[in-house]
Design a protein around this motif. Structure first.
Motif, PDB file in Angstrom:
ATOM      1  N   TRP A  58      31.105 -23.895 138.881  1.00  0.00           N
ATOM      2  CA  TRP A  58      30.425 -22.615 138.985  1.00  0.00           C
ATOM      3  C   TRP A  58      31.406 -21.519 138.598  1.00  0.00           C
ATOM      4  O   TRP A  58      32.617 -21.699 138.670  1.00  0.00           O
ATOM      5  CB  TRP A  58      29.755 -22.448 140.346  1.00  0.00           C
ATOM      6  CG  TRP A  58      30.622 -22.083 141.497  1.00  0.00           C
ATOM      7  CD1 TRP A  58      31.469 -22.891 142.187  1.00  0.00           C
ATOM      8  CD2 TRP A  58      30.706 -20.799 142.102  1.00  0.00           C
ATOM      9  NE1 TRP A  58      32.071 -22.198 143.176  1.00  0.00           N
ATOM     10  CE2 TRP A  58      31.630 -20.909 143.160  1.00  0.00           C
ATOM     11  CE3 TRP A  58      30.102 -19.574 141.869  1.00  0.00           C
ATOM     12  CZ2 TRP A  58      31.954 -19.833 143.968  1.00  0.00           C
ATOM     13  CZ3 TRP A  58      30.425 -18.509 142.684  1.00  0.00           C
ATOM     14  CH2 TRP A  58      31.329 -18.643 143.707  1.00  0.00           C
ATOM     15  N   PRO A  59      30.920 -20.367 138.138  1.00  0.00           N
ATOM     16  CA  PRO A  59      31.742 -19.405 137.401  1.00  0.00           C
ATOM     17  C   PRO A  59      32.940 -18.805 138.137  1.00  0.00           C
ATOM     18  O   PRO A  59      33.916 -18.451 137.494  1.00  0.00           O
ATOM     19  CB  PRO A  59      30.758 -18.287 137.035  1.00  0.00           C
ATOM     20  CG  PRO A  59      29.407 -18.870 137.146  1.00  0.00           C
ATOM     21  CD  PRO A  59      29.498 -19.972 138.138  1.00  0.00           C
TER      22      PRO A  59
ATOM     23  N   GLU B 299      28.014 -12.413 136.176  1.00  0.00           N
ATOM     24  CA  GLU B 299      27.444 -13.753 136.200  1.00  0.00           C
ATOM     25  C   GLU B 299      26.602 -14.088 137.426  1.00  0.00           C
ATOM     26  O   GLU B 299      25.852 -15.054 137.403  1.00  0.00           O
ATOM     27  CB  GLU B 299      28.562 -14.778 136.050  1.00  0.00           C
ATOM     28  CG  GLU B 299      29.305 -14.586 134.732  1.00  0.00           C
ATOM     29  CD  GLU B 299      30.156 -15.765 134.342  1.00  0.00           C
ATOM     30  OE1 GLU B 299      29.919 -16.868 134.852  1.00  0.00           O
ATOM     31  OE2 GLU B 299      31.046 -15.579 133.512  1.00  0.00           O
ATOM     32  N   VAL B 300      26.724 -13.309 138.494  1.00  0.00           N
ATOM     33  CA  VAL B 300      26.046 -13.645 139.736  1.00  0.00           C
ATOM     34  C   VAL B 300      25.368 -12.403 140.305  1.00  0.00           C
ATOM     35  O   VAL B 300      25.965 -11.329 140.331  1.00  0.00           O
ATOM     36  CB  VAL B 300      27.059 -14.197 140.778  1.00  0.00           C
ATOM     37  CG1 VAL B 300      26.350 -14.616 142.056  1.00  0.00           C
ATOM     38  CG2 VAL B 300      27.863 -15.357 140.214  1.00  0.00           C
TER      39      VAL B 300
ATOM     40  N   LYS C 120      21.381 -15.375 142.744  1.00  0.00           N
ATOM     41  CA  LYS C 120      21.137 -16.304 141.641  1.00  0.00           C
ATOM     42  C   LYS C 120      22.271 -16.220 140.643  1.00  0.00           C
ATOM     43  O   LYS C 120      22.960 -15.203 140.526  1.00  0.00           O
ATOM     44  CB  LYS C 120      19.800 -16.023 140.967  1.00  0.00           C
ATOM     45  CG  LYS C 120      19.764 -14.774 140.115  1.00  0.00           C
ATOM     46  CD  LYS C 120      18.423 -14.630 139.399  1.00  0.00           C
ATOM     47  CE  LYS C 120      18.405 -13.373 138.568  1.00  0.00           C
ATOM     48  NZ  LYS C 120      17.148 -13.222 137.840  1.00  0.00           N
ATOM     49  N   ILE C 121      22.443 -17.325 139.939  1.00  0.00           N
ATOM     50  CA  ILE C 121      23.376 -17.395 138.821  1.00  0.00           C
ATOM     51  C   ILE C 121      22.598 -16.908 137.604  1.00  0.00           C
ATOM     52  O   ILE C 121      21.548 -17.468 137.263  1.00  0.00           O
ATOM     53  CB  ILE C 121      23.893 -18.835 138.611  1.00  0.00           C
ATOM     54  CG1 ILE C 121      24.538 -19.389 139.893  1.00  0.00           C
ATOM     55  CG2 ILE C 121      24.836 -18.892 137.417  1.00  0.00           C
ATOM     56  CD1 ILE C 121      25.789 -18.694 140.347  1.00  0.00           C
TER      57      ILE C 121
ATOM     58  N   THR D  82      21.590 -19.339 134.570  1.00  0.00           N
ATOM     59  CA  THR D  82      20.594 -20.385 134.795  1.00  0.00           C
ATOM     60  C   THR D  82      19.327 -19.858 135.453  1.00  0.00           C
ATOM     61  O   THR D  82      18.322 -20.562 135.489  1.00  0.00           O
ATOM     62  CB  THR D  82      21.167 -21.490 135.701  1.00  0.00           C
ATOM     63  OG1 THR D  82      21.453 -20.927 136.995  1.00  0.00           O
ATOM     64  CG2 THR D  82      22.413 -22.113 135.096  1.00  0.00           C
TER      65      THR D  82
ATOM     66  N   LEU E  55      26.276 -23.518 145.201  1.00  0.00           N
ATOM     67  CA  LEU E  55      26.639 -22.664 144.067  1.00  0.00           C
ATOM     68  C   LEU E  55      26.776 -23.464 142.778  1.00  0.00           C
ATOM     69  O   LEU E  55      26.329 -23.024 141.719  1.00  0.00           O
ATOM     70  CB  LEU E  55      27.911 -21.897 144.391  1.00  0.00           C
ATOM     71  CG  LEU E  55      27.697 -20.862 145.499  1.00  0.00           C
ATOM     72  CD1 LEU E  55      29.009 -20.474 146.145  1.00  0.00           C
ATOM     73  CD2 LEU E  55      26.979 -19.642 144.959  1.00  0.00           C
ATOM     74  N   ALA E  56      27.357 -24.654 142.852  1.00  0.00           N
ATOM     75  CA  ALA E  56      27.466 -25.500 141.659  1.00  0.00           C
ATOM     76  C   ALA E  56      26.085 -25.936 141.185  1.00  0.00           C
ATOM     77  O   ALA E  56      25.800 -25.935 139.987  1.00  0.00           O
ATOM     78  CB  ALA E  56      28.350 -26.712 141.946  1.00  0.00           C
TER      79      ALA E  56
ATOM     80  N   SER F  47      24.414 -23.320 139.324  1.00  0.00           N
ATOM     81  CA  SER F  47      25.063 -23.049 138.040  1.00  0.00           C
ATOM     82  C   SER F  47      24.742 -24.076 136.969  1.00  0.00           C
ATOM     83  O   SER F  47      24.998 -23.855 135.792  1.00  0.00           O
ATOM     84  CB  SER F  47      26.594 -23.019 138.236  1.00  0.00           C
ATOM     85  OG  SER F  47      26.951 -21.977 139.112  1.00  0.00           O
ATOM     86  N   GLN F  48      24.182 -25.212 137.361  1.00  0.00           N
ATOM     87  CA  GLN F  48      23.920 -26.287 136.407  1.00  0.00           C
ATOM     88  C   GLN F  48      22.650 -26.027 135.609  1.00  0.00           C
ATOM     89  O   GLN F  48      21.655 -25.545 136.135  1.00  0.00           O
ATOM     90  CB  GLN F  48      23.751 -27.619 137.143  1.00  0.00           C
ATOM     91  CG  GLN F  48      25.015 -28.122 137.748  1.00  0.00           C
ATOM     92  CD  GLN F  48      24.795 -29.403 138.553  1.00  0.00           C
ATOM     93  OE1 GLN F  48      23.664 -29.731 138.910  1.00  0.00           O
ATOM     94  NE2 GLN F  48      25.871 -30.110 138.819  1.00  0.00           N
ATOM     95  N   THR F  49      22.734 -26.398 134.359  1.00  0.00           N
ATOM     96  CA  THR F  49      21.526 -26.413 133.536  1.00  0.00           C
ATOM     97  C   THR F  49      21.046 -27.843 133.500  1.00  0.00           C
ATOM     98  O   THR F  49      21.815 -28.786 133.612  1.00  0.00           O
ATOM     99  CB  THR F  49      21.804 -25.904 132.106  1.00  0.00           C
ATOM    100  OG1 THR F  49      22.828 -26.704 131.530  1.00  0.00           O
ATOM    101  CG2 THR F  49      22.219 -24.449 132.116  1.00  0.00           C
TER     102      THR F  49
END
Length: 138
Positions: free
Chosen positions: A42-43, A64-65, A91-92, A95, A126-127, A130-132
């Motif tokens: 995550w960023p 980014e967040v 939210k991220i 994504t 959080l990860a 962040s994932q697509t």
């Protein structure tokens, strides 16, 4: 410095972040501040050092967040340590995935300046946000 003064310095730090007041923020931290944000994928994860590292991670966070804090945090202090306990939702942006993060910041204050910040956060939430997915959609 007294425990009450240390807590006020930490509260002032969070208020400066909330206002986006870089000048006040940097005035509250030591030149060699270290901010540790755990996790991978995550960023914002990593160890950020010095005022430049602090400014970089806060800039990255704003880009980014999106984060909101539904309730004021709790402050618990002893000696030069201040624990800040709270919850964040958001939210991220990349994504568009949301998260809920129960967190604790362990902050060391020496001579009126923040010298170390160590976050204890829900790295998995959080990860995951962040994932697509495999198709590349957020």
């Amino acid at each position: 410095m007294s425990i009450e003064e240390n807590v006020q310095i930490v509260k002032d730090f969070f208020a400066a972040i909330g206002r986006g007041d870089k000048e006040d923020l940097l005035a509250l931290v030591a030149e060699d501040i270290e901010w540790i944000i755990p996790g991978e994928g995550w960023p914002l994860a990593g160890t950020h050092r010095g005022r430049a590292g602090l400014a970089d991670v806060l800039q990255k966070a704003s880009e980014e967040v999106e984060t909101t804090y539904p309730a004021p945090p709790e402050y618990v202090a002893q000696g030069d340590r201040v624990l800040v306990v709270g919850v964040a939702t958001g939210k991220i942006k990349a994504t568009n995935r949301t998260f809920k993060d129960d967190w604790v910041f362990a902050i060391t204050v020496r001579d009126g300046k923040l010298t170390k910040i160590r976050e204890y956060i829900d790295t998995q939430a959080l990860a995951r946000a962040s994932q697509t997915d495999a198709s590349g959609a957020g």
